[in-house]
Design a protein around this motif. Sequence first.
Motif, mmCIF file in Angstrom:
data_model
loop_
_atom_site.group_PDB
_atom_site.id
_atom_site.type_symbol
_atom_site.label_atom_id
_atom_site.label_comp_id
_atom_site.label_asym_id
_atom_site.label_seq_id
_atom_site.Cartn_x
_atom_site.Cartn_y
_atom_site.Cartn_z
ATOM 1 N N LEU A 222 -129.781 -11.224 57.622
ATOM 2 C CA LEU A 222 -131.109 -10.601 56.932
ATOM 3 C C LEU A 222 -130.312 -10.001 55.608
ATOM 4 C CD1 LEU A 222 -133.907 -9.158 59.022
ATOM 5 C CD2 LEU A 222 -134.076 -10.980 57.556
ATOM 6 N N ILE A 239 -137.951 -14.401 54.071
ATOM 7 C CA ILE A 239 -138.015 -13.458 55.313
ATOM 8 C C ILE A 239 -138.941 -13.766 56.239
ATOM 9 C CG2 ILE A 239 -138.414 -10.999 55.672
ATOM 10 C CD1 ILE A 239 -137.667 -10.287 52.730
ATOM 11 N N ARG A 240 -140.046 -14.236 56.026
ATOM 12 C CA ARG A 240 -140.954 -14.320 57.104
ATOM 13 C C ARG A 240 -140.360 -15.327 58.094
ATOM 14 N NH1 ARG A 240 -146.459 -17.474 55.330
ATOM 15 N NH2 ARG A 240 -146.781 -15.353 54.022
ATOM 16 N N ARG A 242 -137.175 -15.798 58.974
ATOM 17 C CA ARG A 242 -136.084 -15.260 59.545
ATOM 18 C C ARG A 242 -136.524 -14.344 60.688
ATOM 19 N NH1 ARG A 242 -130.885 -16.824 57.391
ATOM 20 N NH2 ARG A 242 -131.418 -18.042 55.791
ATOM 21 N N ILE A 243 -137.806 -13.883 60.742
ATOM 22 C CA ILE A 243 -138.173 -12.863 61.487
ATOM 23 C C ILE A 243 -137.926 -13.264 62.814
ATOM 24 C CG2 ILE A 243 -139.991 -11.163 62.352
ATOM 25 C CD1 ILE A 243 -138.785 -10.588 59.859
ATOM 26 N N GLU A 246 -133.926 -13.362 63.675
ATOM 27 C CA GLU A 246 -133.335 -12.006 63.411
ATOM 28 C C GLU A 246 -133.641 -10.930 64.192
ATOM 29 O OE1 GLU A 246 -130.453 -12.469 62.016
ATOM 30 O OE2 GLU A 246 -130.669 -14.665 61.982
ATOM 31 N N ILE A 247 -135.216 -11.124 64.442
ATOM 32 C CA ILE A 247 -135.571 -9.660 65.050
ATOM 33 C C ILE A 247 -136.341 -9.869 66.370
ATOM 34 C CG2 ILE A 247 -137.499 -7.975 64.483
ATOM 35 C CD1 ILE A 247 -136.409 -7.770 61.840
ATOM 36 N N THR A 248 -137.329 -10.881 66.421
ATOM 37 C CA THR A 248 -138.299 -11.033 67.389
ATOM 38 C C THR A 248 -137.461 -11.619 68.663
ATOM 39 O OG1 THR A 248 -139.937 -11.629 65.691
ATOM 40 C CG2 THR A 248 -140.520 -12.166 68.405
ATOM 41 N N LEU A 290 -139.341 -3.038 58.839
ATOM 42 C CA LEU A 290 -139.028 -4.011 59.895
ATOM 43 C C LEU A 290 -138.509 -3.480 61.142
ATOM 44 C CD1 LEU A 290 -137.425 -6.902 57.841
ATOM 45 C CD2 LEU A 290 -139.633 -7.138 58.845
#
Length: 314
Positions: A222, A239-240, A242-243, A246-248, A290
């Motif tokens: 990110l 970014i949308r 990659r969420i 990378e995060i969810t 985030l």
Amino acid sequence: MSQKYPFPEWARNQVVYEVNLRQYTPGGTISEFREHLPRLKALGAGILWFMPVQPVGILNRKGTLGSYYSIRNYHEVNPEFGTLQEFIDMVREIHSMGMHVILDWVANHTSWDHHWVNEHPDFYRRNEAGEVHPPFPEWEDVIGLDYSNPDMRREMIESMQFWIETTGIDGFRCDMAMLVPTDFWNEARKKLETVKPVFMLAEAEQRDLAEEAFDVLYNWNLHHVFNDIAKGKYSADEIRWRIPSEITEFPSGCDNLLFISNHDENSWNGSEIERLNFALEALAVLMFTLPGMPLIYSGMEAGNYRRLKFFDKD
């Protein structure tokens, strides 16, 4: 069967603040830095990450002061910063203010004049000529350690335990964690937990490190997306997409470190103002919005626009 340690409750929803002690004050000392603790508490910092505080190697040193990450003795404090007792007293003060402390730990290599070189020459990796050598050609001020040696592993873990037991710190930020075998970190975490529950941050994104040893991994991906958006390589819509990855879909029980600057980025790639320009404020807000653990690097909160020198007093 591997043991996944519970994420420390005190570390939830905390902001990590990276302390570049050498450059923080005119003298670059522990005593001068302590004057800033009330300000950092008011800022909202919850975990203070100190770059290595140990003595820096002299042999093959870069610049006038050398790299923090070229360590000459794991058990001592660099006299340029102060004394071990001063560090202990600072940790106690930080704890009394409701904040926590982690220490940068450099496990992959030491300076050329570390005392292990003479006392335990078998602790180091050797080339075909039997010579110690840097892990990478451009890291000419350090030499790599040999993790096939169980005695070296034991000494390394005992050195980490020393800082937990002697100074009362709460854990470690582990430098270039992916260069050290994961099974070592797993063993180290197990031994450290016998002293006290610890918080472990890996400067790495390899997710096997989160299966047992580490609580937080760097989100380099990110970070690079943020830089590329500022350069115009991507639109912010990137970014949308990659969420999820990378995060969810981040490993359960582990968190990710979100950042727009740190000591490496600032010194080698530019301050956040230099790199992000007009995207800086939006990306700074996003870093705190985030899901993840946000990082503030020394001076970032004051809008530092300069690259801080890495091997010299700045």
